[in-house]
Design a protein around this motif. Sequence first.
Motif, PDB file in Angstrom:
ATOM      1  N   THR A   1       0.848  -1.180   0.000  1.00 30.69           N
ATOM      2  CA  THR A   1       0.000   0.000   0.000  1.00 30.69           C
ATOM      3  C   THR A   1       0.887   1.234   0.000  1.00 30.69           C
ATOM      4  O   THR A   1       1.789   1.357   0.834  1.00 30.69           O
ATOM      5  N   PRO A   2       0.645   2.113  -0.932  1.00 31.70           N
ATOM      6  CA  PRO A   2       1.465   3.317  -0.950  1.00 31.70           C
ATOM      7  C   PRO A   2       1.137   4.187   0.258  1.00 31.70           C
ATOM      8  O   PRO A   2      -0.025   4.385   0.605  1.00 31.70           O
ATOM      9  N   SER A   3       2.153   4.645   0.884  1.00 33.20           N
ATOM     10  CA  SER A   3       1.927   5.488   2.051  1.00 33.20           C
ATOM     11  C   SER A   3       2.591   6.839   1.815  1.00 33.20           C
ATOM     12  O   SER A   3       3.662   6.928   1.239  1.00 33.20           O
ATOM     13  N   THR A   4       1.906   7.855   2.241  1.00 34.13           N
ATOM     14  CA  THR A   4       2.449   9.197   2.122  1.00 34.13           C
ATOM     15  C   THR A   4       2.576   9.789   3.504  1.00 34.13           C
ATOM     16  O   THR A   4       1.814   9.458   4.418  1.00 34.13           O
ATOM     17  N   ILE A   5       3.516  10.633   3.633  1.00 34.52           N
ATOM     18  CA  ILE A   5       3.742  11.297   4.908  1.00 34.52           C
ATOM     19  C   ILE A   5       3.448  12.774   4.719  1.00 34.52           C
ATOM     20  O   ILE A   5       4.054  13.437   3.884  1.00 34.52           O
ATOM     21  N   ASP A   6       2.481  13.263   5.460  1.00 37.70           N
ATOM     22  CA  ASP A   6       2.148  14.683   5.411  1.00 37.70           C
ATOM     23  C   ASP A   6       2.929  15.396   6.511  1.00 37.70           C
ATOM     24  O   ASP A   6       2.773  15.101   7.686  1.00 37.70           O
TER      25      ASP A   6
END
Length: 69
Positions: free
Chosen positions: A55-60
Amino acid sequence: MGSFSIWHWLIVLVIVMLVFGTKKLSNMGSDIGKAVKGFKDGVKGDDDKPVTPVTPSTIDVDAKEKNKL
């Protein structure tokens, strides 16, 4: 004359240890072990491994500048 006795094998082992040394023999043994393990994993194939979806994860991140005084 058909088979060697234990004394023949011990003499051969001593000569091999004198020629190669014990460190070289232990390195060769670990390399052979890794090769056998890699071969077993290759024979198993990818079908045996469970597939886990990535699952692609992004960090805000809120970037804040520091005010230099």
